[in-house]
Design an enzyme around this catalytic site. Structure first.
Site, PDB file in Angstrom:
ATOM      1  N   ASN A  21       0.862  -1.180   0.000  1.00 20.97           N
ATOM      2  CA  ASN A  21       0.000   0.000   0.000  1.00 20.97           C
ATOM      3  C   ASN A  21       0.902   1.234   0.000  1.00 20.97           C
ATOM      4  OD1 ASN A  21      -1.791   2.051   0.549  1.00 20.97           O
ATOM      5  ND2 ASN A  21      -2.289   1.363   2.628  1.00 20.97           N
ATOM      6  N   LYS A  66       0.041   4.300  -0.216  1.00 16.57           N
ATOM      7  CA  LYS A  66      -0.588   5.481   0.401  1.00 16.57           C
ATOM      8  C   LYS A  66      -0.364   6.711  -0.497  1.00 16.57           C
ATOM      9  CE  LYS A  66      -0.021   3.179   4.760  1.00 16.57           C
ATOM     10  NZ  LYS A  66       0.039   3.235   6.207  1.00 16.57           N
ATOM     11  N   HIS A 106      -9.515   1.223   5.171  1.00 17.54           N
ATOM     12  CA  HIS A 106      -8.185   1.332   5.776  1.00 17.54           C
ATOM     13  C   HIS A 106      -8.289   2.243   6.999  1.00 17.54           C
ATOM     14  CE1 HIS A 106      -4.049   2.526   6.452  1.00 17.54           C
ATOM     15  NE2 HIS A 106      -3.710   1.405   5.842  1.00 17.54           N
ATOM     16  N   GLU A 165      -6.605   4.600   8.065  1.00 16.39           N
ATOM     17  CA  GLU A 165      -6.423   6.037   7.808  1.00 16.39           C
ATOM     18  C   GLU A 165      -7.703   6.647   7.246  1.00 16.39           C
ATOM     19  OE1 GLU A 165      -2.801   5.580   5.578  1.00 16.39           O
ATOM     20  OE2 GLU A 165      -1.842   4.923   7.429  1.00 16.39           O
ATOM     21  N   GLU A 186      -5.412  -5.019  10.447  1.00 19.96           N
ATOM     22  CA  GLU A 186      -4.346  -4.036  10.630  1.00 19.96           C
ATOM     23  C   GLU A 186      -4.554  -3.306  11.951  1.00 19.96           C
ATOM     24  OE1 GLU A 186      -2.401  -2.882   6.759  1.00 19.96           O
ATOM     25  OE2 GLU A 186      -4.152  -1.598   6.935  1.00 19.96           O
ATOM     26  N   GLY A 189       2.579   1.966  10.738  1.00 18.30           N
ATOM     27  CA  GLY A 189       3.540   3.054  10.601  1.00 18.30           C
ATOM     28  C   GLY A 189       4.288   3.381  11.883  1.00 18.30           C
ATOM     29  N   GLY A 194       2.894  -1.272   4.232  1.00 25.27           N
ATOM     30  CA  GLY A 194       2.930   0.147   3.903  1.00 25.27           C
ATOM     31  C   GLY A 194       4.363   0.612   3.662  1.00 25.27           C
TER      32      GLY A 194
END
Ligand code: PGA
Length: 247
Positions: free
Chosen positions: A11, A13, A98, A100, A167, A173, A232
């Site tokens: 991903n 992003k 996701h 985020e 996740e 992150g 990520g």
């Protein structure tokens, strides 16, 4: 137990421009050539890269996912991107929910349910993401939160093609990965839910995401019911993505 081919998904992003994305694909393809490979590779670039990267990936085993989509099929929705457009650009999968999107953009279960449906009716496969926050985990609510997200988001799900990604928000992150034990127990919990909900639930790949990297990929992938990884940060460099893919 169904045999599910493992999936390694990157991903990106809101990272990598078109030329950087093309360079990534070129490096990856050249390093993959001649290698025996049983895992499915997916990349989720920004919308603006999809069509060009899809052309680059023709004839390869790399599939493309979009990172988001509109919950409507078409119409006056300025700034939104429909599933038909994503399909047209070459995506075969779409990330839905996701963390985020949930946390920063306030996407809630009812919206995500619509998105999962619209992806399916548009002929693409949703990668439906779930995950608990640190507070929820420390408060002992992790399993309940995941069940709720799955129950609400996949209620009356109309298709039979689905990928789920677990996740944990506290691992995304942050460099802090779930332990193999955390991943194993949550994936078993998700599998139980899927099997109870859908007659095809045993076939759904369940990916783990959250600071997956070359150093921990093999151990995570060795856990029962961990059918792949959603990566990520470590997917922004072709060498580290490849190391994970070959772990
Ligand atoms: P990370 O991100 O690997 O950088 O933790 C994973 C994700 O958000 O999909």
């Amino acid at each position: 137990m169904a045999v599910i081919p493992q999936i390694i998904a990157g991903n990106w992003k809101m990272n990598l421009t078109l030329s950087q994305g093309e360079e990534f694909i070129d490096i990856l393809l050249s390093k993959l050539s001649g290698k025996e490979f049983s895992r499915q590779l997916l990349l989720a670039p920004n919308f603006t890269l999809l069509a060009a990267l899809a052309r680059r990936c023709i004839g390869s085993d790399i599939g493309l996912a979009a990172q988001n989509c509109a919950s409507q099929e078409a119409g006056a929705f300025t700034g939104e991107t429909s599933v038909a457009m994503l399909k047209d650009a070459g995506a075969a999968y779409v990330l839905v929910g996701h963390s985020e999107r949930r946390q920063i953009f306030g996407e809630r279960d009812d919206l995500l349910r619509l998105k999962a449906r619209v992806v399916t009716s548009g002929g693409l496969v949703p990668i439906f993401c779930v995950g608990e926050t640190l507070d929820q985990r420390q408060g002992g609510q992790a399993f309940e939160v995941i069940s709720d997200q799955l129950r609400c988001g996949l209620d009356e799900f109309p298709g039979s093609q689905l990928i789920v990604a677990y996740e944990p928000v506290w691992a995304i992150g942050t460099g802090q990965t779930a332990t193999p034990e955390d991943a194993r127990t949550m994936h078993a919990h998700i599998r139980k839910f899927l099997e109870a909900q859908f007659f095809w639930g045993e076939r759904v790949p369940i990916l783990y995401g959250g600071s997956a990297k070359p150093e921990n990929a093999a151990e995570l992938l060795a856990q029962p019911e961990v059918n792949g990884l959603l990566v990520g940060g470590a997917a922004l460099d072709p060498d580290s993505f490849l190391q994970i893919a070959l772990a």
